[in-house]
Design a protein around this motif. Sequence first.
Motif, mmCIF file in Angstrom:
data_model
loop_
_atom_site.group_PDB
_atom_site.id
_atom_site.type_symbol
_atom_site.label_atom_id
_atom_site.label_comp_id
_atom_site.label_asym_id
_atom_site.label_seq_id
_atom_site.Cartn_x
_atom_site.Cartn_y
_atom_site.Cartn_z
ATOM 1 N N ASN A 1 53.257 8.914 -11.321
ATOM 2 C CA ASN A 1 52.708 9.911 -12.226
ATOM 3 C C ASN A 1 51.299 10.303 -11.798
ATOM 4 N N GLY A 2 50.814 11.421 -12.340
ATOM 5 C CA GLY A 2 49.454 11.844 -12.049
ATOM 6 C C GLY A 2 49.141 13.180 -12.681
ATOM 7 N N THR A 3 47.924 13.655 -12.452
ATOM 8 C CA THR A 3 47.482 14.949 -12.966
ATOM 9 C C THR A 3 46.766 15.711 -11.859
ATOM 10 N N TRP A 4 46.862 17.043 -11.936
ATOM 11 C CA TRP A 4 46.224 17.928 -10.963
ATOM 12 C C TRP A 4 45.623 19.095 -11.731
ATOM 13 N N ASN A 5 44.297 19.211 -11.704
ATOM 14 C CA ASN A 5 43.613 20.328 -12.354
ATOM 15 C C ASN A 5 43.578 21.492 -11.379
ATOM 16 N N LEU A 6 44.332 22.524 -11.676
ATOM 17 C CA LEU A 6 44.447 23.643 -10.746
ATOM 18 C C LEU A 6 43.171 24.462 -10.664
ATOM 19 N N LYS A 7 42.353 24.403 -11.701
ATOM 20 C CA LYS A 7 41.111 25.174 -11.706
ATOM 21 C C LYS A 7 40.028 24.502 -10.875
ATOM 22 N N SER A 8 39.842 23.187 -11.067
ATOM 23 C CA SER A 8 38.777 22.469 -10.355
ATOM 24 C C SER A 8 39.270 21.800 -9.075
ATOM 25 N N GLY A 9 40.577 21.547 -8.971
ATOM 26 C CA GLY A 9 41.127 20.856 -7.811
ATOM 27 C C GLY A 9 41.206 19.350 -7.965
ATOM 28 N N LEU A 10 40.747 18.797 -9.092
ATOM 29 C CA LEU A 10 40.762 17.343 -9.297
ATOM 30 C C LEU A 10 42.198 16.825 -9.348
ATOM 31 N N LEU A 11 42.458 15.763 -8.592
ATOM 32 C CA LEU A 11 43.784 15.159 -8.513
ATOM 33 C C LEU A 11 43.669 13.667 -8.772
ATOM 34 N N GLN A 12 44.532 13.133 -9.633
ATOM 35 C CA GLN A 12 44.550 11.704 -9.945
ATOM 36 C C GLN A 12 45.984 11.202 -9.929
ATOM 37 N N ALA A 13 46.196 10.072 -9.241
ATOM 38 C CA ALA A 13 47.502 9.432 -9.195
ATOM 39 C C ALA A 13 47.288 7.926 -9.165
ATOM 40 N N GLN B 1 38.100 20.646 -2.534
ATOM 41 C CA GLN B 1 37.008 20.188 -1.690
ATOM 42 C C GLN B 1 37.518 19.413 -0.474
ATOM 43 N N GLY B 2 38.806 19.146 -0.408
ATOM 44 C CA GLY B 2 39.395 18.582 0.800
ATOM 45 C C GLY B 2 39.283 17.084 0.965
ATOM 46 N N TYR B 3 39.274 16.307 -0.124
ATOM 47 C CA TYR B 3 39.205 14.856 0.031
ATOM 48 C C TYR B 3 40.039 14.146 -1.029
ATOM 49 N N LEU B 4 40.465 12.923 -0.665
ATOM 50 C CA LEU B 4 41.146 12.013 -1.584
ATOM 51 C C LEU B 4 40.499 10.646 -1.439
ATOM 52 N N ASP B 5 40.184 9.985 -2.546
ATOM 53 C CA ASP B 5 39.641 8.627 -2.527
ATOM 54 C C ASP B 5 40.782 7.645 -2.738
ATOM 55 N N LEU B 6 41.060 6.855 -1.711
ATOM 56 C CA LEU B 6 42.136 5.868 -1.756
ATOM 57 C C LEU B 6 41.601 4.572 -2.347
ATOM 58 N N ALA C 1 41.288 -2.125 4.544
ATOM 59 C CA ALA C 1 39.962 -1.769 4.047
ATOM 60 C C ALA C 1 39.943 -1.709 2.533
ATOM 61 N N GLY C 2 38.723 -1.560 1.995
ATOM 62 C CA GLY C 2 38.543 -1.336 0.569
ATOM 63 C C GLY C 2 38.672 0.147 0.262
ATOM 64 N N GLN C 3 38.018 0.601 -0.795
ATOM 65 C CA GLN C 3 38.108 2.011 -1.161
ATOM 66 C C GLN C 3 37.696 2.890 0.014
ATOM 67 N N THR C 4 38.527 3.886 0.303
ATOM 68 C CA THR C 4 38.339 4.727 1.480
ATOM 69 C C THR C 4 38.494 6.195 1.100
ATOM 70 N N ARG C 5 37.607 7.019 1.616
ATOM 71 C CA ARG C 5 37.718 8.466 1.392
ATOM 72 C C ARG C 5 38.492 9.100 2.537
ATOM 73 N N TRP C 6 39.528 9.834 2.170
ATOM 74 C CA TRP C 6 40.355 10.542 3.143
ATOM 75 C C TRP C 6 39.950 12.009 3.127
ATOM 76 N N LEU C 7 39.237 12.442 4.164
ATOM 77 C CA LEU C 7 38.856 13.846 4.321
ATOM 78 C C LEU C 7 39.989 14.532 5.077
ATOM 79 N N PHE C 8 41.019 14.950 4.332
ATOM 80 C CA PHE C 8 42.229 15.409 5.008
ATOM 81 C C PHE C 8 42.029 16.749 5.706
ATOM 82 N N THR C 9 41.075 17.557 5.268
ATOM 83 C CA THR C 9 40.803 18.807 5.965
ATOM 84 C C THR C 9 40.171 18.540 7.334
#
Length: 388
Positions: free
Chosen positions: A197-209, A234-239, A256-264
Amino acid sequence: MNRSEQSMLGRLSRCGLAAALVASAWLTGCTTRRPIALEPTPSFVFRSLDLSQRADDGKRGWDLTSPEARYDLSSRTIRARRPEGVLYRNDQPHYRITADLATMLRDGELVVLEGSVQLRQLNQRGLTIEGDNLIWTPSQSRMVINQRPKANDGKAQIRSRELVFQQDTEVLKFKGPTQLNRVDAISSTSTVVKGGNGTWNLKSGLLQAPGPVQAIQSDGRTLSASGLDGNTRQGYLDLQKPVTLVLENDRGQINAGQTRWLFTAKQFQSDQPVQADLKNSKVQGRGFKLDQTSGTVIIANDCRVEQTLETLTARRCAWNWRSERVVADGDVVLERTKPEQITRASRMEARISEDGEVRFGQAGARVESTIKLSPAAQEKPRRPQVSF
C-alpha cells in the motif's frame, strides 16, 4: 407536448439534477394501464445529455455530456452511453474523464463509470488514471478504481489492486500488491518496483510506501528496502533501512542504512554505515555514493577492506566494478600477515582478480613498509665449534 408529458417532465425537473437535459425525448412504458397491475415506471430516452454541477459560490465543479441517455423516474437513475466530462479546479478545467458507459444514481449522488475509463490531467504532465470500473462520489470528491487500475505520468506507471483518487487534494492511494514501472529513455533500461500500500500526491509529487519494497532492473541489478518515501517530481526516493543492493553479474552486494535513490541522476547516496561483500573481500565504511552510469562506488569515510591475509584502512576509497579497480586515498595503511608487513602511503591502487581478491600495490608508488621478522630469523648465527 401533451399534459401527460408535461407532468412527467415537471416531476423530472424537481429531482434535484443540477443539469440541463437537452433532448428530443420519447416516452416508454407509460401509455398503457392495466386494471390491476401498477402503472409501469416511466422512463425517458434523450438524444443528448448535458449535466453540470456548481458549488454554492457559482464555481464549476464538473460537466458531463452523452450522445444518448435514459432516465428512470422512480429510481432517479440515469444511464448514459459514451459519457465525456470535465472536472474543474478553481473554476478552471483540470481533468477530462471518458468511459464507455455511465450510471448516475439518485440524481448524481453516485456515478459509476464502466469500460475503458480514463481520467486525464489537463496540463503539461498529462497524468492519466485508467481502469475498467470507476465509482465516483462527487460530494466527497472521491473516485475508486477497482478493476485493472493504473496511473501513468509519462515517466512512471503504477499498477495496483485498487486505486483511490481524492479529487480535492489530488492524493492517489494505492492498495497492494502494487507495481511501479519506470523506463529510462536515454539508456532504455527499465526498473520494476514491487510493494504494498501507499500514497502518491499528484500535485506535490510526494510518494510514500511503507513496504517492504523490492526493485528489479533490466540490467540484472536488484534492490530491497523496508519501505520508501520521496518525491517523484524532484526525482528521488528515500529507501528505509535495511537496504540491500545486489550488483549485476554477481559483482557484489551492498548493505546500507537509509539511502537516497536519485533515480533521475541514477545515483544512490547515504551517510549511514555501509558494507560491501565481494567474493573474497569485505569493504566497510561510513557513507557512500554509487553512480550507476560510471559503475563506481565511493566509500566516503573510514574505509576498511578486509581479506584473508591482509587488511587496508584509509580515509576514503573507491571501487569501479566494471574495470575492477580500487583506489584508496588518505592515510592508507596496508597490513599483511604473511609475511607480517605494514605498508603506509597517501594513495594506493588495487585490482580485483577473477576470484574476487583485491590485490594492492602499484609500480612506482611511494610507500613506506615495515617488515617484522620471525624470532628465529632475528637470532644471530652461532660460530661453529672448532676442535684441535
